[in-house]
Write a protein that holds these residues in place. Sequence first.
Motif, PDB file in Angstrom:
ATOM      1  N   ARG A   1       0.818  -1.220   0.000  1.00  0.00           N
ATOM      2  CA  ARG A   1       0.000   0.000   0.000  1.00  0.00           C
ATOM      3  C   ARG A   1       0.845   1.260   0.000  1.00  0.00           C
ATOM      4  O   ARG A   1       0.364   2.342   0.354  1.00  0.00           O
ATOM      5  CB  ARG A   1      -0.907  -0.021   1.233  1.00  0.00           C
ATOM      6  CG  ARG A   1      -1.821  -1.221   1.270  1.00  0.00           C
ATOM      7  CD  ARG A   1      -2.598  -1.324   2.557  1.00  0.00           C
ATOM      8  NE  ARG A   1      -3.624  -2.362   2.466  1.00  0.00           N
ATOM      9  CZ  ARG A   1      -4.474  -2.674   3.437  1.00  0.00           C
ATOM     10  NH1 ARG A   1      -4.423  -2.026   4.587  1.00  0.00           N
ATOM     11  NH2 ARG A   1      -5.367  -3.613   3.268  1.00  0.00           N
ATOM     12  N   VAL A   2       2.088   1.149  -0.372  1.00  0.00           N
ATOM     13  CA  VAL A   2       3.026   2.273  -0.294  1.00  0.00           C
ATOM     14  C   VAL A   2       2.740   3.272  -1.425  1.00  0.00           C
ATOM     15  O   VAL A   2       2.447   2.861  -2.556  1.00  0.00           O
ATOM     16  CB  VAL A   2       4.466   1.717  -0.378  1.00  0.00           C
ATOM     17  CG1 VAL A   2       5.493   2.835  -0.406  1.00  0.00           C
ATOM     18  CG2 VAL A   2       4.724   0.775   0.793  1.00  0.00           C
ATOM     19  N   PRO A   3       2.765   4.581  -1.121  1.00  0.00           N
ATOM     20  CA  PRO A   3       2.461   5.598  -2.142  1.00  0.00           C
ATOM     21  C   PRO A   3       3.300   5.483  -3.430  1.00  0.00           C
ATOM     22  O   PRO A   3       4.498   5.165  -3.385  1.00  0.00           O
ATOM     23  CB  PRO A   3       2.748   6.905  -1.401  1.00  0.00           C
ATOM     24  CG  PRO A   3       2.404   6.590   0.021  1.00  0.00           C
ATOM     25  CD  PRO A   3       2.898   5.173   0.225  1.00  0.00           C
ATOM     26  N   LEU A   4       2.648   5.736  -4.528  1.00  0.00           N
ATOM     27  CA  LEU A   4       3.271   5.541  -5.847  1.00  0.00           C
ATOM     28  C   LEU A   4       4.379   6.558  -6.127  1.00  0.00           C
ATOM     29  O   LEU A   4       4.270   7.718  -5.742  1.00  0.00           O
ATOM     30  CB  LEU A   4       2.221   5.684  -6.960  1.00  0.00           C
ATOM     31  CG  LEU A   4       1.116   4.659  -7.053  1.00  0.00           C
ATOM     32  CD1 LEU A   4       0.401   4.783  -8.413  1.00  0.00           C
ATOM     33  CD2 LEU A   4       1.621   3.244  -6.868  1.00  0.00           C
ATOM     34  N   PRO A   5       5.410   6.130  -6.841  1.00  0.00           N
ATOM     35  CA  PRO A   5       6.465   7.053  -7.273  1.00  0.00           C
ATOM     36  C   PRO A   5       6.162   7.619  -8.669  1.00  0.00           C
ATOM     37  O   PRO A   5       6.075   6.876  -9.639  1.00  0.00           O
ATOM     38  CB  PRO A   5       7.702   6.146  -7.312  1.00  0.00           C
ATOM     39  CG  PRO A   5       7.164   4.785  -7.646  1.00  0.00           C
ATOM     40  CD  PRO A   5       5.737   4.724  -7.159  1.00  0.00           C
TER      41      PRO A   5
ATOM     42  N   GLY B   1       9.727  12.295  -1.846  1.00  0.00           N
ATOM     43  CA  GLY B   1       8.546  11.412  -1.870  1.00  0.00           C
ATOM     44  C   GLY B   1       8.284  10.892  -3.274  1.00  0.00           C
ATOM     45  O   GLY B   1       7.170  10.473  -3.590  1.00  0.00           O
ATOM     46  N   TYR B   2       9.310  10.911  -4.107  1.00  0.00           N
ATOM     47  CA  TYR B   2       9.188  10.481  -5.514  1.00  0.00           C
ATOM     48  C   TYR B   2       7.955  11.061  -6.189  1.00  0.00           C
ATOM     49  O   TYR B   2       7.269  10.405  -6.983  1.00  0.00           O
ATOM     50  CB  TYR B   2       9.214   8.945  -5.629  1.00  0.00           C
ATOM     51  CG  TYR B   2      10.482   8.352  -5.048  1.00  0.00           C
ATOM     52  CD1 TYR B   2      11.733   8.829  -5.452  1.00  0.00           C
ATOM     53  CD2 TYR B   2      10.442   7.356  -4.087  1.00  0.00           C
ATOM     54  CE1 TYR B   2      12.908   8.328  -4.897  1.00  0.00           C
ATOM     55  CE2 TYR B   2      11.607   6.840  -3.531  1.00  0.00           C
ATOM     56  CZ  TYR B   2      12.837   7.345  -3.947  1.00  0.00           C
ATOM     57  OH  TYR B   2      13.980   6.847  -3.400  1.00  0.00           O
ATOM     58  N   GLY B   3       7.682  12.338  -5.829  1.00  0.00           N
ATOM     59  CA  GLY B   3       6.632  13.052  -6.545  1.00  0.00           C
ATOM     60  C   GLY B   3       5.218  12.579  -6.256  1.00  0.00           C
ATOM     61  O   GLY B   3       4.292  12.944  -6.981  1.00  0.00           O
ATOM     62  N   PHE B   4       5.051  11.824  -5.171  1.00  0.00           N
ATOM     63  CA  PHE B   4       3.689  11.411  -4.789  1.00  0.00           C
ATOM     64  C   PHE B   4       2.839  12.654  -4.548  1.00  0.00           C
ATOM     65  O   PHE B   4       1.669  12.730  -4.923  1.00  0.00           O
ATOM     66  CB  PHE B   4       3.766  10.510  -3.551  1.00  0.00           C
ATOM     67  CG  PHE B   4       2.435  10.128  -2.980  1.00  0.00           C
ATOM     68  CD1 PHE B   4       1.501   9.443  -3.744  1.00  0.00           C
ATOM     69  CD2 PHE B   4       2.104  10.452  -1.666  1.00  0.00           C
ATOM     70  CE1 PHE B   4       0.262   9.092  -3.211  1.00  0.00           C
ATOM     71  CE2 PHE B   4       0.869  10.100  -1.137  1.00  0.00           C
ATOM     72  CZ  PHE B   4      -0.049   9.426  -1.905  1.00  0.00           C
ATOM     73  N   GLY B   5       3.437  13.654  -3.899  1.00  0.00           N
ATOM     74  CA  GLY B   5       2.881  15.004  -3.788  1.00  0.00           C
ATOM     75  C   GLY B   5       4.046  15.957  -4.049  1.00  0.00           C
ATOM     76  O   GLY B   5       5.145  15.503  -4.407  1.00  0.00           O
TER      77      GLY B   5
ATOM     78  N   PRO C   1       6.632   5.266   4.289  1.00  0.00           N
ATOM     79  CA  PRO C   1       7.897   5.480   3.576  1.00  0.00           C
ATOM     80  C   PRO C   1       8.020   4.576   2.354  1.00  0.00           C
ATOM     81  O   PRO C   1       7.560   3.433   2.367  1.00  0.00           O
ATOM     82  CB  PRO C   1       8.950   5.122   4.626  1.00  0.00           C
ATOM     83  CG  PRO C   1       8.250   4.311   5.655  1.00  0.00           C
ATOM     84  CD  PRO C   1       6.807   4.696   5.625  1.00  0.00           C
ATOM     85  N   GLN C   2       8.615   5.121   1.300  1.00  0.00           N
ATOM     86  CA  GLN C   2       8.828   4.331   0.077  1.00  0.00           C
ATOM     87  C   GLN C   2      10.242   3.741   0.115  1.00  0.00           C
ATOM     88  O   GLN C   2      11.165   4.391   0.600  1.00  0.00           O
ATOM     89  CB  GLN C   2       8.687   5.242  -1.144  1.00  0.00           C
ATOM     90  CG  GLN C   2       7.318   5.898  -1.260  1.00  0.00           C
ATOM     91  CD  GLN C   2       7.375   7.260  -1.912  1.00  0.00           C
ATOM     92  OE1 GLN C   2       8.145   8.138  -1.487  1.00  0.00           O
ATOM     93  NE2 GLN C   2       6.572   7.473  -2.934  1.00  0.00           N
ATOM     94  N   PRO C   3      10.415   2.539  -0.406  1.00  0.00           N
ATOM     95  CA  PRO C   3      11.774   1.994  -0.457  1.00  0.00           C
ATOM     96  C   PRO C   3      12.603   2.732  -1.509  1.00  0.00           C
ATOM     97  O   PRO C   3      12.036   3.288  -2.463  1.00  0.00           O
ATOM     98  CB  PRO C   3      11.560   0.535  -0.863  1.00  0.00           C
ATOM     99  CG  PRO C   3      10.245   0.514  -1.564  1.00  0.00           C
ATOM    100  CD  PRO C   3       9.416   1.640  -1.000  1.00  0.00           C
TER     101      PRO C   3
ATOM    102  N   TYR D   1      11.629   2.719 -10.324  1.00  0.00           N
ATOM    103  CA  TYR D   1      10.324   2.357 -10.882  1.00  0.00           C
ATOM    104  C   TYR D   1       9.442   3.565 -11.179  1.00  0.00           C
ATOM    105  O   TYR D   1       8.333   3.411 -11.678  1.00  0.00           O
ATOM    106  CB  TYR D   1       9.579   1.437  -9.910  1.00  0.00           C
ATOM    107  CG  TYR D   1      10.235   0.083  -9.723  1.00  0.00           C
ATOM    108  CD1 TYR D   1      10.069  -0.917 -10.663  1.00  0.00           C
ATOM    109  CD2 TYR D   1      11.028  -0.177  -8.607  1.00  0.00           C
ATOM    110  CE1 TYR D   1      10.663  -2.161 -10.496  1.00  0.00           C
ATOM    111  CE2 TYR D   1      11.622  -1.416  -8.430  1.00  0.00           C
ATOM    112  CZ  TYR D   1      11.439  -2.401  -9.379  1.00  0.00           C
ATOM    113  OH  TYR D   1      12.022  -3.629  -9.212  1.00  0.00           O
ATOM    114  N   ALA D   2       9.924   4.770 -10.850  1.00  0.00           N
ATOM    115  CA  ALA D   2       9.065   5.954 -10.975  1.00  0.00           C
ATOM    116  C   ALA D   2       8.570   6.122 -12.413  1.00  0.00           C
ATOM    117  O   ALA D   2       9.235   5.720 -13.379  1.00  0.00           O
ATOM    118  CB  ALA D   2       9.829   7.186 -10.530  1.00  0.00           C
TER     119      ALA D   2
END
Length: 593
Positions: free
Chosen positions: A460-464, A471-475, A487-489, A495-496
């Motif tokens: 359920r980790v926020p998308l990159p 935050g890999y541009g999640f926001g 937290p994202q790995p 994978y962004a």
Amino acid sequence: MTDLQQTPSARQDAGRSVPWWSDAVIYQIYPRSFADADDDGMGDLAGVTGRLPYLAQLGVDAIWLSPFYVSPQADAGYDVADYRDVDPLFGSLQDFDTMLAAAHERGIRVIVDLVPNHTSDEHVWFKEALNSKRGSRARDRYIFRDGKGGHGELPPNNWQSVFGGPAWSRLMEVDDGSALGPQWYLHLFDSKQPDLNWENPEVQEEMISVLRFWLDRGADGFRIDVAHGLIKEEGLPDWSGQAGMVEGESPTVEATNIEDEEQARMGGPEESDAGRSPMFDQDGVHDIYRRWNEVLAEYPGNRMLVAEAWVEPAERLARYIRQDEMQQAFNFDFLLAGWDARRMAKSIEESLNAASSVGSPSTWVLSNHDTIRHTTRFGLQDPTNFPKGVGSDDEQPDEALGLARARAATLLMLALPGSAYIYQGEELGLPEHTALDSDVRQDPSFFRTQGAEKGRDGCRVPLPWHSDAPGYGFGDYAASDAGPWLPQPASFKRYAVDRQDGIAGSTLEFYRSALAFRAEYRLGAGILEWSPLNKPGDGVLSFNNGSVLVFANLGTGPVDLPGDHSVALSSSPDAVDDTRLAPNATVWMLPEK
Ligand code: GLC
């Protein structure tokens, strides 16, 4: 004629021989982790609206959004406190309307999640029940019972919660003077998710009114949470099994023969030494869906219901999609088949047969917000194993192998007749976060098992979206202290979306091509015919769907491809060497002209 009938998505039905949902590719959005438009760390509905161009380019027919309703978020929104409003975390009803209109503009349908089995304990009904006496109308909307033992100090029966621990909690603070002391209430999931009493007509009418609320707003369908759980066996008898979501049986149910072992591994329900589960797949649930079918039929545009029902065998599941009930049911048997050609072939065959025996199409799914992402599952030593979450102390997956197999399984799935579900991020090849710290975990199953189950946070980790942004541009977190709610790995950088968009051979471009090809060749509306090349015992799956020959190698060595066909699409760029297909790969082929 209503507004909805005039949307492009509705017009696209004209001239089609099947309703839109029967071959639709449906993209699951987990709103808190999709895109964060207000930069507070939590995804939201405006984030979905902003990314509709991305979804249109991907080529999906519909989106299904996990719950965004008012909720204390004890189970990430599957604990609903108000079924008719949006939680401020995700925006407002206005944001929903904007999102839905923008999706329809692009020809994308919108399916919302309905959670009828239980409410939040913060729902107005439950609060009223707490302040009411035993036997009251307010208590009767839920499943309250007196306890056993001289003073009612023992739970009414031995049922266990799907998330671990007892399925009953006692109202310690409410004592209405009875010698038996406070009552207990049933919760098949968390103690903050009390089960509704579906024998109660008021409950039935209320949920129909909720359906109408969202139908009137233009929702194209509903994903029905725990669709198999609403009715419990009369008398709530003890049961020595434990119902799980993926795993059907608890480790305490000993497997006594091969079939039981298979059952225990395959998960799903309910028939074991312990007998059928008294809490799931009771015949009475079907009366509910027959009524709902009638409600949906009053609306234009082929609205639909899809059951989340962990029910087997396939014939039992097919009962949910009889012509006067729901339109679809998630086919978890395929997801549970793992990386095993024989089991996959059996699952495909049985699913298609069972669905067609009731005149309905099948569905296919490999990942969702409750299961380990398939890239990660397929990278484990035993890719048919379904751990309940992965932590840093557990076996870590072989990421490259997992991704190759995931793409191969996806290409196989997308060639199957019926409707296919994609879970957000799988089009990027996202792996599970397999090393989340305990102190950031939020899944109630982690807490209710004292950490024995790591739980579902890892999928359920926020998308990159952008590899170089915080935050890999999640926001947009450049100017704030906020960041993604989980937290994202570090691997998410690779994978962004911006690392894959327009890059030949990337997983994103692979999904785009596969969906375009699937649509062009109408594979979802096609018919499967096993090819003479199909040899599951050797790890080879092969079938025809129209002019397309599908060939998958789940074995360990390369296999020869038929000489009279050429490769149209391959699951990985290096899968085909001259006339041979590498292991862990699938191709779609067309006859040589
Ligand atoms: C369904 C949902 C899951 C939730 C449970 C209880 O299985 O998919 O996420 O925890 O129901 O509502």
